[in-house]
Design a protein around this motif. Sequence first.
Motif, short mmCIF file in Angstrom:
data_model
loop_
_atom_site.label_atom_id
_atom_site.label_comp_id
_atom_site.label_asym_id
_atom_site.label_seq_id
_atom_site.Cartn_x
_atom_site.Cartn_y
_atom_site.Cartn_z
N ARG A 160 0.83 -1.21 0.00
CA ARG A 160 0.00 0.00 0.00
C ARG A 160 0.86 1.26 0.00
NH1 ARG A 160 -3.61 0.49 4.62
NH2 ARG A 160 -2.06 -0.64 5.87
N ALA A 161 2.07 1.17 -0.52
CA ALA A 161 2.95 2.34 -0.58
C ALA A 161 2.20 3.53 -1.16
CB ALA A 161 4.17 2.02 -1.44
N THR A 162 2.38 4.70 -0.55
CA THR A 162 1.64 5.87 -1.00
C THR A 162 2.43 7.13 -0.72
OG1 THR A 162 -0.55 6.92 -0.92
CG2 THR A 162 0.42 6.27 1.19
N GLY A 163 1.93 8.24 -1.23
CA GLY A 163 2.56 9.54 -0.98
C GLY A 163 1.51 10.62 -0.88
N GLY A 164 1.87 11.72 -0.25
CA GLY A 164 0.94 12.84 -0.12
C GLY A 164 1.66 14.10 0.33
N VAL A 165 0.88 15.14 0.55
CA VAL A 165 1.42 16.44 0.98
C VAL A 165 0.69 16.84 2.26
CG1 VAL A 165 1.82 18.85 0.37
CG2 VAL A 165 1.85 17.09 -1.42
N VAL A 166 1.47 17.22 3.27
CA VAL A 166 0.91 17.67 4.55
C VAL A 166 1.46 19.07 4.84
CG1 VAL A 166 0.68 17.21 7.02
CG2 VAL A 166 0.85 15.30 5.40
N GLY A 167 0.62 20.07 4.71
CA GLY A 167 1.06 21.43 5.02
C GLY A 167 2.28 21.88 4.24
N GLY A 168 2.38 21.49 2.99
CA GLY A 168 3.51 21.88 2.16
C GLY A 168 4.70 20.94 2.25
N THR A 169 4.61 19.90 3.08
CA THR A 169 5.68 18.93 3.22
C THR A 169 5.30 17.62 2.55
OG1 THR A 169 6.39 19.89 5.33
CG2 THR A 169 7.09 17.64 4.88
N LEU A 170 6.20 17.07 1.75
CA LEU A 170 5.96 15.81 1.07
C LEU A 170 6.11 14.64 2.04
CD1 LEU A 170 8.24 16.55 -2.02
CD2 LEU A 170 5.75 16.72 -1.96
N VAL A 171 5.27 13.64 1.89
CA VAL A 171 5.36 12.43 2.69
C VAL A 171 5.30 11.23 1.76
CG1 VAL A 171 4.32 11.01 4.50
CG2 VAL A 171 4.29 13.50 4.71
N PHE A 172 6.29 10.33 1.87
CA PHE A 172 6.33 9.12 1.06
C PHE A 172 6.43 7.93 2.00
CE2 PHE A 172 8.37 12.45 -1.52
CZ PHE A 172 7.56 12.41 -2.64
N CYS A 173 5.52 6.98 1.85
CA CYS A 173 5.48 5.79 2.71
C CYS A 173 5.91 4.57 1.90
CB CYS A 173 4.09 5.58 3.27
SG CYS A 173 3.45 6.98 4.23
N LEU A 174 7.06 4.01 2.26
CA LEU A 174 7.64 2.88 1.55
C LEU A 174 7.61 1.61 2.41
CD1 LEU A 174 10.80 4.61 0.05
CD2 LEU A 174 8.91 3.61 -1.27
N PRO A 175 7.65 0.43 1.78
CA PRO A 175 7.78 -0.81 2.54
C PRO A 175 9.10 -0.86 3.31
CG PRO A 175 7.05 -1.24 0.30
CD PRO A 175 7.47 0.19 0.34
N GLY A 176 9.21 -1.85 4.19
CA GLY A 176 10.36 -1.90 5.08
C GLY A 176 11.55 -2.71 4.60
N SER A 177 11.51 -3.23 3.38
CA SER A 177 12.67 -3.98 2.88
C SER A 177 13.70 -3.02 2.29
CB SER A 177 12.24 -4.99 1.82
OG SER A 177 11.95 -4.35 0.59
N GLU A 178 14.95 -3.44 2.36
CA GLU A 178 16.04 -2.61 1.81
C GLU A 178 15.85 -2.39 0.31
OE1 GLU A 178 20.96 -2.56 1.63
OE2 GLU A 178 19.88 -4.26 2.51
N HIS A 179 15.47 -3.43 -0.40
CA HIS A 179 15.30 -3.30 -1.85
C HIS A 179 14.19 -2.31 -2.18
CE1 HIS A 179 15.16 -4.37 -6.09
NE2 HIS A 179 13.85 -4.51 -5.97
N ALA A 180 13.07 -2.41 -1.47
CA ALA A 180 11.95 -1.50 -1.73
C ALA A 180 12.33 -0.06 -1.41
CB ALA A 180 10.74 -1.92 -0.91
N ALA A 181 13.07 0.12 -0.32
CA ALA A 181 13.49 1.47 0.07
C ALA A 181 14.43 2.08 -0.97
CB ALA A 181 14.17 1.44 1.44
#
Length: 206
Positions: A160-181
């Motif tokens: 469910r990796a996703t991204g968004g903007v919070v108050g002008g700040t970017l947020v990216f949510c990645l899985p926890g594996s080294e390869h995915a990161a």
Amino acid sequence: MVDFQSRNTRRNDDDDDDAAESSDDGTAESTPDDEDSTDAHHEDDISQVGVAVVTVSSSRSLSDDPAGDAVVAAVEAAGHEVATRELVTDRYDRVQGALDNLTGRDDVAAVVTTGGTGVTPDDVTVDAARPLFDMELPGFGEEFRRRSAADIGTKIIGSRATGGVVGGTLVFCLPGSEHAATLGTDEIILPELAHLAGLAGHNTDA
């Protein structure tokens, strides 16, 4: 009756005009307007973006965090700055509290999290982040899954990796594996980071 000869003649005349506008080597010459347009497109880019790296895990530590290490290394190699690095347990309130705090900092223009994007009961990162989003960046998750599919095939539907903007700040949510990161940071986030951070309005160059 259609005069095919006349139509062909007009088309050849147009071709001649097009050829006259091309350079001698057969390529179209760029114009000052084209260059100005490109410069204008990137005039808000941030030269050095402050990035917060957050690991979401109840089993890792900052000294044993390959995914977080990969994000830090990629960000620094690209010439940006790791403003802070944190580890939070995979509890909804802890994750949301950390994101709320980090997105309010002047020295943080982007937050990259690793972990908690799957479908187990303790994968709460995305659920904690989404209520904070002023806007979502669906293209980030879509592109991450598209590229990941080459390695893990249909298992990608569990991400469910996703991204968004919070108050002008970017947020990216990645899985926890080294390869995915590494994939998410190197191939998707960093090529667009300076531009997106500027567009989002978090200009740390000021």
